[in-house]
Scaffold this active site. Structure first.
Site, PDB file in Angstrom:
ATOM      1  N   SER A 250       0.958  -1.161  -0.214  1.00 51.47           N
ATOM      2  CA  SER A 250       0.153  -0.126  -0.100  1.00 51.47           C
ATOM      3  C   SER A 250       0.903   1.292  -0.041  1.00 51.47           C
ATOM      4  O   SER A 250       1.962   1.077   0.362  1.00 51.47           O
ATOM      5  CB  SER A 250      -0.892  -0.036   1.330  1.00 51.47           C
TER       6      SER A 250
ATOM      7  N   TYR B 206      -1.651  -0.984  10.472  1.00 50.42           N
ATOM      8  CA  TYR B 206      -1.820  -1.332   8.895  1.00 50.42           C
ATOM      9  C   TYR B 206      -0.611  -0.696   8.073  1.00 50.42           C
ATOM     10  O   TYR B 206      -0.022  -1.527   7.226  1.00 50.42           O
ATOM     11  CB  TYR B 206      -3.096  -0.737   8.183  1.00 50.42           C
TER      12      TYR B 206
ATOM     13  N   LYS C  65       2.280  -2.780   6.309  1.00 54.80           N
ATOM     14  CA  LYS C  65       2.707  -2.837   4.717  1.00 54.80           C
ATOM     15  C   LYS C  65       4.342  -2.253   4.518  1.00 54.80           C
ATOM     16  O   LYS C  65       4.637  -2.741   3.604  1.00 54.80           O
ATOM     17  CB  LYS C  65       1.551  -1.782   4.132  1.00 54.80           C
TER      18      LYS C  65
END
Length: 269
Positions: free
Chosen positions: A162, A175, A179
């Protein structure tokens, strides 16, 4: 004497390049393959000639995708797997070999994000779940498949990270951290496994219109902010990612490994 004379003759420009985007007969595993980006990648690889193992958590979703792709005439199979469980990752590799006699391509797309908010509100449970699925799962699957790929002369790993893995996104701290770890994992794989003929690259999508990211693109304030900062003023769609994934999975990218590729409309430009 030019440096060209010291090596093999150069291939004429453009010769046979288009055929290198085909993956005919290759065996591909795609995790998180029943919706959004994963579904688009699985479908694209199948249409480009790969034999595809479709993986996701829910059996009925896996079965539906398998049936749809078989109806198009593609050679596909499916297995419900939780990538946060190492045993499931190991079984996925084993079942793929049983079904298709090998593994050539792995697309690690499965991901989770059970929380939104500042790090102060992060729980140990959320941390463990996010890193188990987003980092440990891809590692376990690729470690299991390594010897299988080596035996077949090499392979390609495509990890889906991401833009948060490059620049942290507000409210998505854990998150984004996971990533970023996936980006680093990709580079480690590229360094350690290149001599084995295994390439590893990572794609970092920006705002893509999927169910997973609906809370972002359905929020007009967030969507407007993103669109205001990127040169291509539109929200991405899964097929925008699938084309790059096909390139990185195919021999068209035979000289590419350790790369970090943005699909974000220029957001991080």
């Amino acid at each position: 004497m030019s440096t060209h004379d010291l090596h093999e003759p150069l291939t004429p420009a453009g010769a046979d390049v288009l055929s290198r985007f085909r993956v005919d007969g290759k065996v591909a595993i795609v995790t998180g393959a029943t919706r959004g980006i994963g579904l688009s990648i699985a479908t694209t690889l199948a249409r480009a000639g790969a034999r595809v193992m479709v993986s996701s958590r829910k059996v009925d979703h896996v079965d539906a995708v398998v049936q749809a792709l078989r109806a198009e005439g593609h050679e596909v199979a499916g297995l419900a797997s939780n990538m946060g469980t190492p045993a499931d990752a190991h079984e996925l590799a084993a079942r793929t070999v049983e079904q298709f006699d090998g593994i050539d391509i792995i697309v690690n797309n499965a991901a989770t994000n059970p929380m939104f908010g500042p790090l102060q509100s992060a729980t140990n449970e959320a941390f463990d779940k996010i890193f188990a699925v987003n980092v440990k799962g891809p590692l376990e699957l690729c470690k299991t498949a390594h010897a299988i790929m080596v035996e077949r002369g090499g392979g390609a790993v495509v990890n889906i990270s991401s833009i948060g893995g490059v620049t942290p996104e507000a409210g998505l701290g854990l998150y984004s951290m996971s990533k970023a770890a996936l980006v680093s994992l990709t580079k480690v794989m590229a360094q350690e496994w290149g001599a084995d003929g295994i390439r590893a690259n990572v794609i970092c999508p920006g705002l893509i219109k999927t169910k997973f990211s609906a809370a972002l693109w359905q929020d007009h304030a967030i969507a407007d902010k993103v669109l205001g900062q990127q040169p291509l003023r539109r929200i991405g769609v899964p097929d925008d990612v699938a084309g790059l994934a096909l390139f990185l999975a195919s021999d068209a990218s035979a000289y590419c490994t350790g790369g970090v590729y943005m699909v974000d409309g220029g957001y991080l430009t």
